[in-house]
Every structure is written in C-alpha cells, then in structure tokens.
Design an enzyme around this catalytic site. Structure first.
Site, PDB file in Angstrom:
ATOM      1  N   ASP A 188       0.852  -1.186   0.000  1.00 33.30           N
ATOM      2  CA  ASP A 188       0.000   0.000   0.000  1.00 33.30           C
ATOM      3  C   ASP A 188       0.897   1.249   0.000  1.00 33.30           C
ATOM      4  O   ASP A 188       2.115   1.148   0.136  1.00 33.30           O
ATOM      5  CB  ASP A 188      -0.853  -0.051   1.284  1.00 33.30           C
ATOM      6  CG  ASP A 188      -2.013   0.939   1.263  1.00 33.30           C
ATOM      7  OD1 ASP A 188      -2.232   1.595   0.227  1.00 33.30           O
ATOM      8  OD2 ASP A 188      -2.705   1.061   2.294  1.00 33.30           O
ATOM      9  N   GLU A 248       2.753   5.153  -3.949  1.00 34.75           N
ATOM     10  CA  GLU A 248       2.671   6.087  -5.104  1.00 34.75           C
ATOM     11  C   GLU A 248       3.924   6.938  -5.255  1.00 34.75           C
ATOM     12  O   GLU A 248       4.160   7.412  -6.359  1.00 34.75           O
ATOM     13  CB  GLU A 248       1.456   6.993  -4.929  1.00 34.75           C
ATOM     14  CG  GLU A 248       0.140   6.263  -5.042  1.00 34.75           C
ATOM     15  CD  GLU A 248      -0.180   5.366  -3.850  1.00 34.75           C
ATOM     16  OE1 GLU A 248       0.274   5.707  -2.738  1.00 34.75           O
ATOM     17  OE2 GLU A 248      -0.848   4.349  -4.046  1.00 34.75           O
ATOM     18  N   ASP A 305      -8.914   4.102  -1.804  1.00 38.10           N
ATOM     19  CA  ASP A 305      -9.797   4.609  -0.747  1.00 38.10           C
ATOM     20  C   ASP A 305     -11.049   5.247  -1.322  1.00 38.10           C
ATOM     21  O   ASP A 305     -11.077   6.441  -1.623  1.00 38.10           O
ATOM     22  CB  ASP A 305      -9.030   5.609   0.124  1.00 38.10           C
ATOM     23  CG  ASP A 305      -7.854   4.941   0.823  1.00 38.10           C
ATOM     24  OD1 ASP A 305      -7.791   3.688   0.802  1.00 38.10           O
ATOM     25  OD2 ASP A 305      -7.011   5.656   1.383  1.00 38.10           O
TER      26      ASP A 305
END
Ligand SMILES: *[C@@H]1O[C@H](CO)[C@@H](O)[C@H](O)[C@H]1NC(C)=O
Ligand SMILES: *[C@@H]1O[C@H](CO)[C@@H](O)[C@H](O)[C@H]1NC(C)=O
Ligand SMILES: *[C@@H]1O[C@H](CO)[C@@H](O)[C@H](O)[C@H]1NC(C)=O
Ligand SMILES: *[C@@H]1O[C@H](CO)[C@@H](O)[C@H](O)[C@H]1NC(C)=O
Ligand SMILES: *[C@@H]1O[C@H](CO)[C@@H](O)[C@H](O)[C@H]1NC(C)=O
Ligand SMILES: *[C@@H]1O[C@H](CO)[C@@H](O)[C@H](O)[C@H]1NC(C)=O
Length: 930
Positions: free
Chosen positions: A451, A454, A574
């Site tokens: 997770d 990015e 999300d």
C-alpha cells in the site's frame, strides 16, 4: 507530378514522393503552432532489420517551457504484424526512458548524427508486408500518421492543419507535446487511473492527468494511484467494428487533453515511445497489449474467494471473532487480512507482542490454514528511521534508500519518520527479498498487500526530525506532518516550467510524495521515475515471494504502472461508502482489465464513511462479481463485515453463494487472462463490438464473454433497467427466466433487496460447482454444466471450457503434469442434443476424481420432451440413477416478430458421473411438438 522515389527492401517498401503542387498546403496555411514551431524531417533511411531511422531538425526556436531540442531521432518499426513502434528522442543525448529491465523490450538503435535534406512536402510511407499498419510521415512540419491497412482508416495523425486545435510536435527537455486527430465516432477507453464520473468512455474535456498520487479515489477526474498512458479506440465503421490501442510508454507526469475529435499529450519529460496495437477485436487488442507489457499474473485459486479486511482489528481476538462470525452466518470467506494493526509501532515486518502475540497468531494460522483459509498483511514502503529496528539497520548497512544530497531522503508515514527503499537499486531488491523471507519465518503469511506506494508521504519537501518533538510512532493514526520541512522550489525538477494538473489542483509534483529532485540508483531522478515506484516495488515483492516455498505469489498493490498486472492484483483504493462510488467501481474495474490488471475490485461497502445497510446489500451484490472481492473499511468507520446486518448477510449468502459456484469458471477466466490478456470483468462491447448501444454502458459488465451482471446501483430501487444485446439471455439464478430479442433491448428486471440479476448468453457452456464456505471445499464438489442455445432454436452450437491445476505451483500452464484443460462442445440439431468434451492432460483431473453430475440445457425448441439418452454411444437403461426432466421457460421478452406462440424448454440430466478428466459424449432426442 514528380515520380515517386522507391526504395525497396525485402520486407519494407519505403516510398518517398514529393506531393503534387495542388495537394501541397500553401505556406500561408502552415499549421498554427501553439508551443513550438515544429520540426522538419531532413533524412530517413531503412535499418538492416526492417526499421526506419529519421532525423528531425527544429524549425525556428521557441522558448516557452524552455528551449526546443535542436535535433531529434525518429525510429519506426513494425515489430510484429499487429504492433508498430514509433520512438522519438533527442538525437544528441540519451534521455530518460522507462527502464528496459523493468519492462523488457527492444532498444532503439544507438543515436547517430545523420544529415540530409528532404523537400518541404516530402511524404515517406512505410509498409511492411506482414504488418496491419501503414506508417507515413510528412517532412515539414514533421507529422506522422498511422493507418490500418485492411480498411485504410487513419488511426493516428499528428499533423495539424490550420483548423486543428493543436500544433505540431514539441520536444523540450521538460515539455513534450504531440497530438492526434480523431474521428467523431471513435469511442476511447483507458488513460487511468482515474475515477470517471461519466463512465468508461473517455469524456471530452474531462482532464486525464497521469501521475501516481495518493489522493483518494473519491476525487473525480484526477490523477490517482496508478499511471496507464494507454487508450483503446473502438470504431463502429458502419457495423464493421474495429478496435486498436495506443500506448505512450513514458513514466513522466502528463496531462492528456481529449477533446472528442483530437487528443493531446503534454508530458514533462522522457521520450515519445508509442506502441500501436492493431486489434481489430477488443480481445485482440488486450492480447497484443499484454503480450508486450506482460501477461496477467496467475492467481491462486483461493484468491478468487471472498476476502475480509479492516483497518482497526485491534487485536488477534477480534480477527478470530470475524472468522468465527462469518462461519456462523454461513457467508463464504477464504482470506482474512490485517491492515497495520498487527505491527509494532506500525513498522513493517514486525508484530505487536501485546495485541498479536506470536504463539497465539501461529496457532490461529495453523487452524485456518488447516481448513484452507489464508492470511494476508499490509506492507508499506516507508521504513521507520529507528536505530533499534533491524529492518532499518540492515537497510542502512546495504545502502538501499532513495537519497537527497547524499543522505537517505526523510519522509513521514504511519510509523513516523521513514526512509524509502529504492527498488531501482538491485541491492534494495535483494535486501527486500531477505526482509520478506525473515518476516515469513516470523509469520507464515500467504500473500502481501503493498500500500501507500505512489509513494505517499505525509510531508513535502526537505525534512528534518524536529528537535524535542515526538512524531507519532504507531499510537493512533496521525497523518499530519510532524517533521520540520521546507518546500523545495528552486530546482527545475521541483518546479518544472509546465505544471501538470497534479491532484486536480495543480499542486507541486513533489506535494506529499518524494521530492522530485531526490535521486535513485545510478543518478536517476525521482522526477522521472516517480510513477514507477509502486511497479518497481511490485516486481521486487514478487521476486521475493516467488522464492519462498516455491508457491504462486499473491500481491495486492495500490500503485500500478504499465506491466503491473504481470505481478499483482489491484484494488481501487480509498473509496467512499456512497452510491456514486459503487457506480464508479464498475468503470475503474473494467478499465483495469484493459490495462492488463484483470484481478481487480473495490472496497466492498466502501472504505469510509459508513455505508447504509441498503447500500451494503447492493454493494456485495456487485462485489461478489468483482474479480477481486474484498470488504475493507477505515479505522474510523463502524464495523461493516457482511454479517453485521442480517439483511446484508442474506444478500451475501445469495451473491457470494453464486460466486462460489462459479469459481471454476472464474479460475478458467484467470487462466485465459494469463495466456491471452482477456479481462475477467469486461465491458459489454468486448462481446458485442458492433452493438453501439453498449459502447458507453458502465452500469453492467460481463464476466468472461457471456455472463452479464446487471446490478442495482441506486438507492430505493427494487427494479433495474438493463440492456440486453441481441440474442437470448437466461437468468443464472432461475434458469427458466428468459429474455430474447433480435435487435437487443432494455428490459426492466425485478431486483428486490436480496436479488442481483446475472444472465448467461446463448451458445455457451458454463462449468459450475456446488459452492461452499471456503474455496478449498467448494473446489472438491461435483461439477455441472449449463448449456445455452438461442431460445426455441432447432439448430445451434455451444462451447465452453475449463482449466484446472495445482494452484500452489508458481506457473499456470498446461504440460507440467499438474493441470488439465477441457473443451466442452454441444450441438443442437433436428435429431436432438449432443454434449461432449475433449480433455487435454487428463492425469491431474483424474487424480482429483472430479466428475460432472448434471447437465442443464437451456432454450430447446418445443415441449415434446427428451428421450433416448445415450452416454458414450450406449443407451441409458431405466435401471440407472440418471434422470431427465423438462421444464418450460418463462419469457420476460420474446423475439420481436410473430413469436407469441414461441415456447422453449430446459432439459436437465441429473445423476450423472462423467469424469472431468475423460472425454465423454452424451446425447438425447428432442420431441418437437411446436
Ligand atoms: C493527416 O492530417 C493532415 C492535416 O489535416 C492531412 O493533410 C493528411 O492527409 C492526414 N493524413 C492521413 C494519413 O490521414
Ligand atoms: C481485543 O480488543 C477488543 C476490542 O478492542 C477488546 O474488547 C478485547 O478485550 C481485546 N482482547 C484482548 C484479549 O486483548
Ligand atoms: C524504535 O523502535 C522501538 C522498538 O519497537 C520502540 O520501542 C521505540 O519507541 C522506537 N523509537 C522511535 C524513536 O520511534
Ligand atoms: C509547501 O507547498 C504546499 C503546496 O503548494 C503548500 O500547501 C504549503 O503551505 C507549503 N509549505 C510551506 C512551509 O511553505
Ligand atoms: C484540473 O483538474 C480538476 C479536477 O478534475 C479540474 O476541475 C480542473 O479544471 C483541471 N484544471 C486544468 C487546468 O485542467
Ligand atoms: C421450433 O421448431 C419448429 C419445428 O421444427 C419450427 O417450426 C419452429 O420455427 C421452431 N421455433 C423456433 C422459435 O425456432
């Protein structure tokens, strides 16, 4: 007319001709150039291996966004019959490109100066006998076009004329621009990751910004977690549809401006590296695309089961309770997940000894593993800066982190101050593999969830650990920057001349991520490699897991890039527990199928805030058909496991119950994805490319080629108006319910709270099993086949298949002794029905003892009943347990004209024991009364 100059080689025809006077544009209508003045092609020649190399020189210099690069090299190659590459870079110095080791492909020729002089309106055309593309370019101002050979259609054309809203090619150090004209009727899909409020079809003037960013998926039309600079273009051509795709392989941030009749790329670095994929079917496009970027990863069987996760499973007892409650509620569950709650101070690869004591955790894992359930935990890339933390110590010792001014770049994520591993560094890849191996010894997890890659940073710029201030280290969330930071504005990397629309707000590109002037291995700038972070981490994680126990890895990654699907599954990040977000999930999911990441789904019931009970009912009815089906929620949301509401539990038993019966089909789709890139969840146009009505349809989707899900996506509705493409469709939940139409039609279906409509198309053979609460059990139940013909037809043919293997093996393929593939066929003739199989590699299925107990054939003509059953050529006697039964279909819609008397029947043959691993043939006669 000047005669065309012809340079012919064995395979390539290069045609140079000077256009006649009346076809040349006069200098007064020279394209209006917006940013630069364009280039001219001064030479072009063939390379020995069938490529073309050209040399471009800038027309008059222009300084907007920096000076133009004076000389460019053009390289064109028909790489396969359906793939064309057009590569344009600086002719003088090597520029940043997507690394050839991350995404293996051919290197363009070494840069060489070449001189020449071509006339102003010279056109070069390159055709390769084995290629579906024709490349042509015009010398001044330089522009190129790509046509489809079979129908002559122009697919891409970067030449502007005065009326176009774009200019010629621009190539500066930090700004590249190129455009293409598009016909009005081209439907475009792709260019993500992006939450698209207007559905799957790209919508004129919506912004498409590609730059990996941790802004939540609820932000519409902004850059999100992944970057996929590829689009599919579908054109109907008056009923002769053709699709192709265009990939711009570039990892720098970019804005793509789609205006409906043109598309412009505005990129802040790298090179133009275009790949054209010829299709012409949508499945052909994804096949060609994934054969280039990497085939989707094989998934273990259990990963197609249902997953439950939540941030905030405070201790192991809570997790144990969740598993127990699923069992009590009789809702299927295969995988239980932990977000960072199991960690010590939110540090990767650690356990909190109070809340997740290792001996108890191991006992729990033994227990769930023994029944076939699995356990997955999260890993974030940020490694806590903490001198007593072994992972960090070894990281420092191996020099694995991204640097700023020679020191590890400091950021803040959940554990507080962190450094980020640089996965472009081979040493980092080994260190990461070693940390995963160590962790796996501590906790035998079955997969990893990567997770925040990015990469997400709670701070921006250049930071220091503040004096006398304690940053949060795992005591509660805390995503507010607590480091002592200053923005970096003085470098041209942190403050480039052109600002992409980062986060939809034009924030600086280093905002809440790594400073873009930070450096990776070998001097690579974060500015260039930014969007490859998650991808490079995925590759390193895959390598590590593949080395463990020799099993097939399962990885879920939030950030993705071109090629990520070869290693990982993806969830859409999300989202919110709202009806809009339920709808958006369908578009994002089917886009990822096109991106070569078919194992995808959204957080079922939404990540935050809390969903309503009704919404959660509807969400599991969609989510049960996501390729990747997981309920996940935020720390601050109330609990939303499917058993929390009785009504949701009922919908879940219904929808997931069906999913578990379909697992052999889903697994076969997983295999097809792996060998041909075919998405598991697809837009309808994949199966009905000439049916324009479905081009923008984003509220229904297909699983494979013929199973259609038509869910309720609006509050308070107990009906759904669904589009049915031409032909016959049968409800999967009540197979006698039938919809048939010649031209296709919208039909309003009943959909009370616990009902999701799923329909099976004609001419299909669908393998199913009996389902269960865990995929391991479901997998051992008897099979059945559902065979569909067009309703009432007297002739027809149907096909289906199944792939079975030992899903613990890293490879998913035939020929290793651990897999079986079966083609199923059925025909309908006046003489009756015949169903048979053709088995490849029977050994594996025979060893498992799998058998088919029932065959259901839908849509048969008349009501004369079935008789004279034969199996493998022998009549079935009355003494056997085999039963034949006939039921009449109920039509919700019949074929339009004069079919009032139309009748059709379903014939069910049960009590069979046909071995899946052996060829069989079964037939019977149909009595036709009309
Ligand atoms: C490309 O566009 C230019 C400018 O409009 C036009 O002159 C040319 O014919 C087009 N080329 C192709 C192959 O469509
Ligand atoms: C686990 O957490 C729950 C909820 O926070 C709490 O009620 C329970 O007492 C805890 N159990 C143990 C064994 O710590
Ligand atoms: C470093 O990690 C140790 C062990 O988990 C922990 O006790 C300590 O608080 C951490 N130190 C800092 C500065 O975060
Ligand atoms: C740094 O830049 C961001 C984004 O432009 C801005 O919101 C923030 O206030 C700046 N911080 C400082 C300390 O100037
Ligand atoms: C940037 O994106 C936002 C969000 O989609 C949009 O509203 C805005 O118009 C865009 N700005 C530009 C300059 O494209
Ligand atoms: C059913 O079969 C009868 C007899 O062959 C034929 O006349 C009729 O057209 C068939 N119905 C359909 C819908 O094809």
């Amino acid at each position: 007319m000047v005669p065309p100059l012809r340079l012919a080689s064995l395979l390539l025809v290069l045609l140079l001709c000077t256009a006649g006077a009346n076809s040349s544009s006069s200098s007064s209508s020279t394209p209006l150039t917006k940013i630069g003045n364009g280039y001219r092609l001064i030479s072009i020649r063939e390379t020995p291996d069938g490529g073309l190399v050209g040399h471009l020189v800038v027309n008059k210099q222009n300084n907007i966004y920096g000076p133009d690069l004076p000389h460019l090299q053009l390289f064109v190659k028909h790489e396969t019959e359906d793939r064309l590459r057009v590569h344009i870079t600086d002719a003088e110095t090597q520029r940043w490109e997507v690394p050839y080791d991350l995404l293996p492909r051919e290197q363009p020729p070494r840069l060489k100066q070449s001189i020449g002089s071509l006339g102003k309106n010279t056109i070069a055309v390159s055709e390769y006998s084995g290629s579906e593309f024709i490349f042509s370019c015009i010398s001044d101002p330089f522009g190129f076009a790509v046509r489809r050979k079979s129908n002559g259609q122009t697919l891409f054309n970067s030449s502007a004329d005065g009326s176009d809203p774009f200019g010629s090619l621009v190539f500066k150090d930090q700004y590249l621009e190129i455009s293409t004209k598009l016909p009005k009727d081209a439907s475009l899909y792709g260019l993500g990751e992006n939450t698209q409020p207007h559905g799957i079809k790209l919508y004129p003037n919506d912004p498409y910004t590609l730059y990996t960013t941790d802004v939540s998926a609820i932000n519409l039309n902004t850059d999100l977690y992944g970057s996929h600079p590829v689009y599919m273009d579908l054109r109907n051509n008056g009923g002769q549809p053709s699709a192709h795709a265009v990939l711009l392989l570039n990892s720098n941030g970019m804005d793509v401006v789609y205006r409906g009749t043109s598309l412009t790329y505005k990129i802040i670095g790298g090179v133009f590296d275009f790949y054209f994929f010829a299709g012409p079917t949508p499945l052909g496009v994804v096949d060609q695309y994934t054969s280039f970027i990497g085939r989707p990863a094989p998934m273990p069987y259990w990963s197609l089961g249902f997953h439950q996760c939540r941030w905030g499973y405070h201790n192991l007892s809570v997790v144990e309770d969740v598993v127990e409650n699923y069992k009590k509620a009789k809702i299927p569950l295969d995988v239980i997940w932990n977000d960072d709650d199991h960690m010590d101070g939110k540090k990767d690869f650690t356990l909190n000894s109070n809340n997740y004591p290792r001996p108890k955790l191991l006992a729990f894992l033994d227990k769930i593993h023994s029944i076939g359930m699995k356990y997955i935990v999260i890993i974030d890339p940020g490694i806590a800066v903490n001198s007593s933390y072994g992972v960090y110590q070894r990281g420092i010792a191996n020099d694995v982190f991204i640097k700023y001014a020679g020191e590890p770049y400091l950021a803040q994520v959940w554990p507080g101050a962190v450094n980020f591993p640089d996965f472009l560094n081979p040493k980092t890849v080994s260190w990461w593999g070693d940390e995963i191996r160590r962790f796996h010894e501590l906790v035998p997890v079955d997969g990893l969830w990567i997770d925040m890659n990015e990469v997400s940073n709670f701070c921006s710029g250049l930071c220091k650990i503040p004096q006398g201030k304690q940053c949060p280290t795992g005591t509660g969330p805390g995503w507010i920057c607590c480091l002592d930071c200053k923005n970096i504005t003085k470098t041209r990397w942190d403050d480039p001349p052109y600002k992409i629309n980062a986060s939809g707000l034009q924030v600086p590109i280093g905002f809440k991520t790594i400073a873009t002037s930070a450096v990776h291995y070998n001097g690579v700038l974060e500015y260039d490699a930014h969007s490859l972070y998650g991808f490079s981490q995925t590759i390193a994680t895959h390598k590590a897991l593949q080395g463990l126990e020799g099993k097939r890895p399962f990885i879920l990654s939030r950030s993705t890039y071109v090629g990520s699907g070869k290693y990982a599954a993806h969830w859409t990040g999300d989202n919110q527990g709202t009806w809009e977000n339920l709808r958006y999930s369908i578009s994002t999911m089917i886009n990822f199928g096109i991106f070569g990441v078919p194992m995808v789904g959204s957080d079922i019931c939404g990540f935050y805030p809390q969903p309503t009970e009704e919404l959660c009912n509807r969400w599991i009815e969609v989510g049960a058909f996501y390729p990747f089906s997981r309920d996940h929620a935020n720390y601050y949301s109330p609990r939303q496991e499917l058993y929390q509401w009785d009504s949701v539990a009922e919908s879940a038993r219904n929808a997931l119950g069906m999913r578990y019966k379909l697992l052999p089909y889903l697994y076969t789709l997983n295999y097809e994805a792996h060998i041909s890139g075919a998405p598991i969840a697809r837009p309808l146009f994949f199966s009905f490319p000439s049916y324009i009505e479905c081009y923008g349809l984003s509220t229904q989707f297909l699983l494979g080629s013929s199973l259609m899900v038509s869910p309720v996506l609006e509050q308070g509705k107990s009906e759904v108006k669904a589009l049915f493409p031409p032909g016959t469709w049968y409800s999967l939940f009540d197979m006698t319910q039938t919809i048939a139409s010649k031209e296709g039609s919208y039909v309003t279906l009943d959909a009370p709270l616990h009902v999701v409509n799923v329909h099976l198309y004609q001419n299909t053979i669908l393998p199913m099993q009996q389902g269960g609460l865990i995929s391991k059990e479901a997998r051992m139940t008897p099979f059945s086949l559902v065979v569909t013909f067009p309703a009432g037809a007297t002739e027809g043919a149907a096909k289906g298949n199944i792939f079975l293997d030992d899903d613990e093996l890293p490879e998913m393929k035939l020929g290793n002794g651990y897999s079986t593939y079966v083609d199923f066929y059925a025909t309908l003739t006046k003489g009756g029905v015949k169903v048979w199989s053709q088995v490849q590699e029977s050994k594996f299925a025979l060893g498992k003892g799998w058998y088919i107990e029932k065959i259901t054939v839908l849509g048969l003509n008349g009501s004369g009943g079935a008789s004279a059953l034969e199996i493998d050529g022998s009549p079935v006697t009355g003494a056997s347990n085999i039963e034949l039964s006939t039921t009449e279909h109920k039509f919700l819609r019949k074929l339009e004209d004069g079919d009032d008397k139309m009748k059709a029947v379903m014939v069910e043959v049960s009590g069979l024991s046909l071995s899946v691993g052996k060829n069989f043939a079964i037939s019977w006669k149909m009595g036709i009364k009309g």
